[in-house]
Write a protein that holds these residues in place. Structure first.
Motif, PDB file in Angstrom:
ATOM      1  N   ARG A 150       0.827  -1.215   0.000  1.00  0.00           N
ATOM      2  CA  ARG A 150       0.000   0.000   0.000  1.00  0.00           C
ATOM      3  C   ARG A 150       0.861   1.265   0.000  1.00  0.00           C
ATOM      4  N   ILE A 151       1.945   1.231   0.742  1.00  0.00           N
ATOM      5  CA  ILE A 151       2.832   2.395   0.830  1.00  0.00           C
ATOM      6  C   ILE A 151       3.541   2.615  -0.504  1.00  0.00           C
ATOM      7  N   GLU A 152       4.068   1.556  -1.079  1.00  0.00           N
ATOM      8  CA  GLU A 152       4.770   1.689  -2.353  1.00  0.00           C
ATOM      9  C   GLU A 152       3.822   2.059  -3.487  1.00  0.00           C
ATOM     10  N   GLU A 153       2.572   1.582  -3.452  1.00  0.00           N
ATOM     11  CA  GLU A 153       1.582   1.977  -4.460  1.00  0.00           C
ATOM     12  C   GLU A 153       1.273   3.468  -4.378  1.00  0.00           C
ATOM     13  N   ALA A 154       1.458   4.053  -3.203  1.00  0.00           N
ATOM     14  CA  ALA A 154       1.238   5.491  -3.026  1.00  0.00           C
ATOM     15  C   ALA A 154       2.464   6.295  -3.464  1.00  0.00           C
ATOM     16  N   GLY A 155       3.514   5.586  -3.915  1.00  0.00           N
ATOM     17  CA  GLY A 155       4.719   6.268  -4.379  1.00  0.00           C
ATOM     18  C   GLY A 155       5.673   6.631  -3.260  1.00  0.00           C
ATOM     19  N   LEU A 156       5.537   5.978  -2.112  1.00  0.00           N
ATOM     20  CA  LEU A 156       6.370   6.280  -0.956  1.00  0.00           C
ATOM     21  C   LEU A 156       7.329   5.121  -0.705  1.00  0.00           C
ATOM     22  N   ALA A 157       8.423   5.404  -0.022  1.00  0.00           N
ATOM     23  CA  ALA A 157       9.369   4.351   0.349  1.00  0.00           C
ATOM     24  C   ALA A 157       8.925   3.744   1.678  1.00  0.00           C
ATOM     25  N   HIS A 158       9.131   2.447   1.830  1.00  0.00           N
ATOM     26  CA  HIS A 158       8.727   1.743   3.048  1.00  0.00           C
ATOM     27  C   HIS A 158       9.944   1.143   3.748  1.00  0.00           C
ATOM     28  N   VAL A 159      10.002   1.321   5.056  1.00  0.00           N
ATOM     29  CA  VAL A 159      10.998   0.660   5.887  1.00  0.00           C
ATOM     30  C   VAL A 159      10.214  -0.116   6.937  1.00  0.00           C
ATOM     31  N   PRO A 160      10.383  -1.442   6.977  1.00  0.00           N
ATOM     32  CA  PRO A 160       9.613  -2.230   7.946  1.00  0.00           C
ATOM     33  C   PRO A 160      10.154  -2.090   9.362  1.00  0.00           C
ATOM     34  N   LEU A 161       9.239  -2.152  10.299  1.00  0.00           N
ATOM     35  CA  LEU A 161       9.630  -2.204  11.707  1.00  0.00           C
ATOM     36  C   LEU A 161      10.323  -3.539  11.972  1.00  0.00           C
ATOM     37  N   PRO A 162      11.171  -3.603  12.994  1.00  0.00           N
ATOM     38  CA  PRO A 162      11.769  -4.903  13.356  1.00  0.00           C
ATOM     39  C   PRO A 162      10.669  -5.889  13.751  1.00  0.00           C
ATOM     40  N   ALA A 163      10.938  -7.163  13.593  1.00  0.00           N
ATOM     41  CA  ALA A 163       9.944  -8.201  13.890  1.00  0.00           C
ATOM     42  C   ALA A 163       9.410  -8.104  15.316  1.00  0.00           C
ATOM     43  N   SER A 164      10.220  -7.644  16.243  1.00  0.00           N
ATOM     44  CA  SER A 164       9.809  -7.557  17.643  1.00  0.00           C
ATOM     45  C   SER A 164       8.688  -6.546  17.884  1.00  0.00           C
ATOM     46  N   CYS A 165       8.491  -5.625  16.970  1.00  0.00           N
ATOM     47  CA  CYS A 165       7.399  -4.651  17.137  1.00  0.00           C
ATOM     48  C   CYS A 165       6.528  -4.556  15.883  1.00  0.00           C
ATOM     49  N   ASP A 166       6.621  -5.567  15.034  1.00  0.00           N
ATOM     50  CA  ASP A 166       5.812  -5.644  13.821  1.00  0.00           C
ATOM     51  C   ASP A 166       4.805  -6.777  14.003  1.00  0.00           C
ATOM     52  N   PHE A 167       3.535  -6.454  13.913  1.00  0.00           N
ATOM     53  CA  PHE A 167       2.503  -7.469  14.089  1.00  0.00           C
ATOM     54  C   PHE A 167       1.385  -7.228  13.089  1.00  0.00           C
ATOM     55  N   ASP A 168       0.571  -8.239  12.877  1.00  0.00           N
ATOM     56  CA  ASP A 168      -0.547  -8.170  11.947  1.00  0.00           C
ATOM     57  C   ASP A 168      -1.802  -7.796  12.734  1.00  0.00           C
ATOM     58  N   ASP A 169      -2.341  -6.644  12.437  1.00  0.00           N
ATOM     59  CA  ASP A 169      -3.495  -6.138  13.202  1.00  0.00           C
ATOM     60  C   ASP A 169      -4.817  -6.804  12.829  1.00  0.00           C
ATOM     61  N   ARG A 170      -4.806  -7.702  11.855  1.00  0.00           N
ATOM     62  CA  ARG A 170      -6.053  -8.353  11.457  1.00  0.00           C
ATOM     63  C   ARG A 170      -6.510  -9.416  12.456  1.00  0.00           C
ATOM     64  N   ASP A 171      -5.614  -9.861  13.332  1.00  0.00           N
ATOM     65  CA  ASP A 171      -5.992 -10.853  14.343  1.00  0.00           C
ATOM     66  C   ASP A 171      -5.212 -10.577  15.630  1.00  0.00           C
ATOM     67  N   LEU A 172      -5.530  -9.478  16.276  1.00  0.00           N
ATOM     68  CA  LEU A 172      -4.809  -9.070  17.480  1.00  0.00           C
ATOM     69  C   LEU A 172      -4.977 -10.060  18.629  1.00  0.00           C
TER      70      LEU A 172
END
Length: 179
Positions: free
Chosen positions: A81-103
């Protein structure tokens, strides 16, 4: 964690320009060595939650249209979604990256919490507990790139330790909030 300025299409520093070279790295700085022009860079930071990331993408899209170089630091699931908007994306480290679709799956015990207690659980586990890891990622990115402004949504708490840096020696830090 190590980042390269050009990896994310961020501004290169004047010292990175070779003698007599035309600078065209991602269109950020351009011109001949003695007349290098600079496009301002902004780093948008968001907790990896759809309701937090979506407004930051909209802000980033407008900033890009206004001539800014925009990088978004958030969860890996938002990369497309970020890259489709023409923006650069840097992912958070795995320790603070989670999928909000199933909290409830990601944070065991959350589903048993009623109303206010669930809000308290979320504040503690989704936001406060992630400060150190978010800050490490943010700090590494800020130290390795030419960022003019750090713009964080109000629950990306990893920006708070950045505010302890001396104001004259750090980027401008701002928060996004609803009125």
């Amino acid at each position: 964690m190590s980042f390269s300025r050009s990896t994310f299409g961020l501004p290169i520093r004047r010292g990175d320009v070779d003698d007599g070279a035309l600078v065209a790295t991602s269109g950020v700085r351009w011109g001949w060595k003695d007349e290098v022009r600079r496009v301002p860079g902004v780093l948008l930071c968001s907790a990896p939650l759809t309701g937090h990331v979506a407004p930051m993408i909209a802000i980033g899209r407008q900033l890009r249209l206004d001539g800014w170089t925009v990088v978004v630091l958030t969860g890996s699931r938002f990369r497309r979604r970020i890259e489709e908007a023409g923006l650069a994306h840097v992912p958070l480290p795995a320790s603070c990256d989670f999928d909000d679709r199933d909290l409830d799956r990601v944070f065991p015990g959350r589903h048993r919490m009623p109303g206010v207690l669930r809000s308290r659980f979320d504040l503690e586990h989704l936001f406060a507990a992630k400060i150190a890891d978010q800050y490490r990622a943010l700090s590494a990115l800020v130290d390795e790139t030419d960022v003019d402004v750090v713009l964080a949504e109000n629950l990306f708490l990893g920006v708070l330790p950045l505010l302890r840096r001396p104001a004259g020696g750090r980027e401008s830090v701002r928060s996004v909030r609803r009125r």
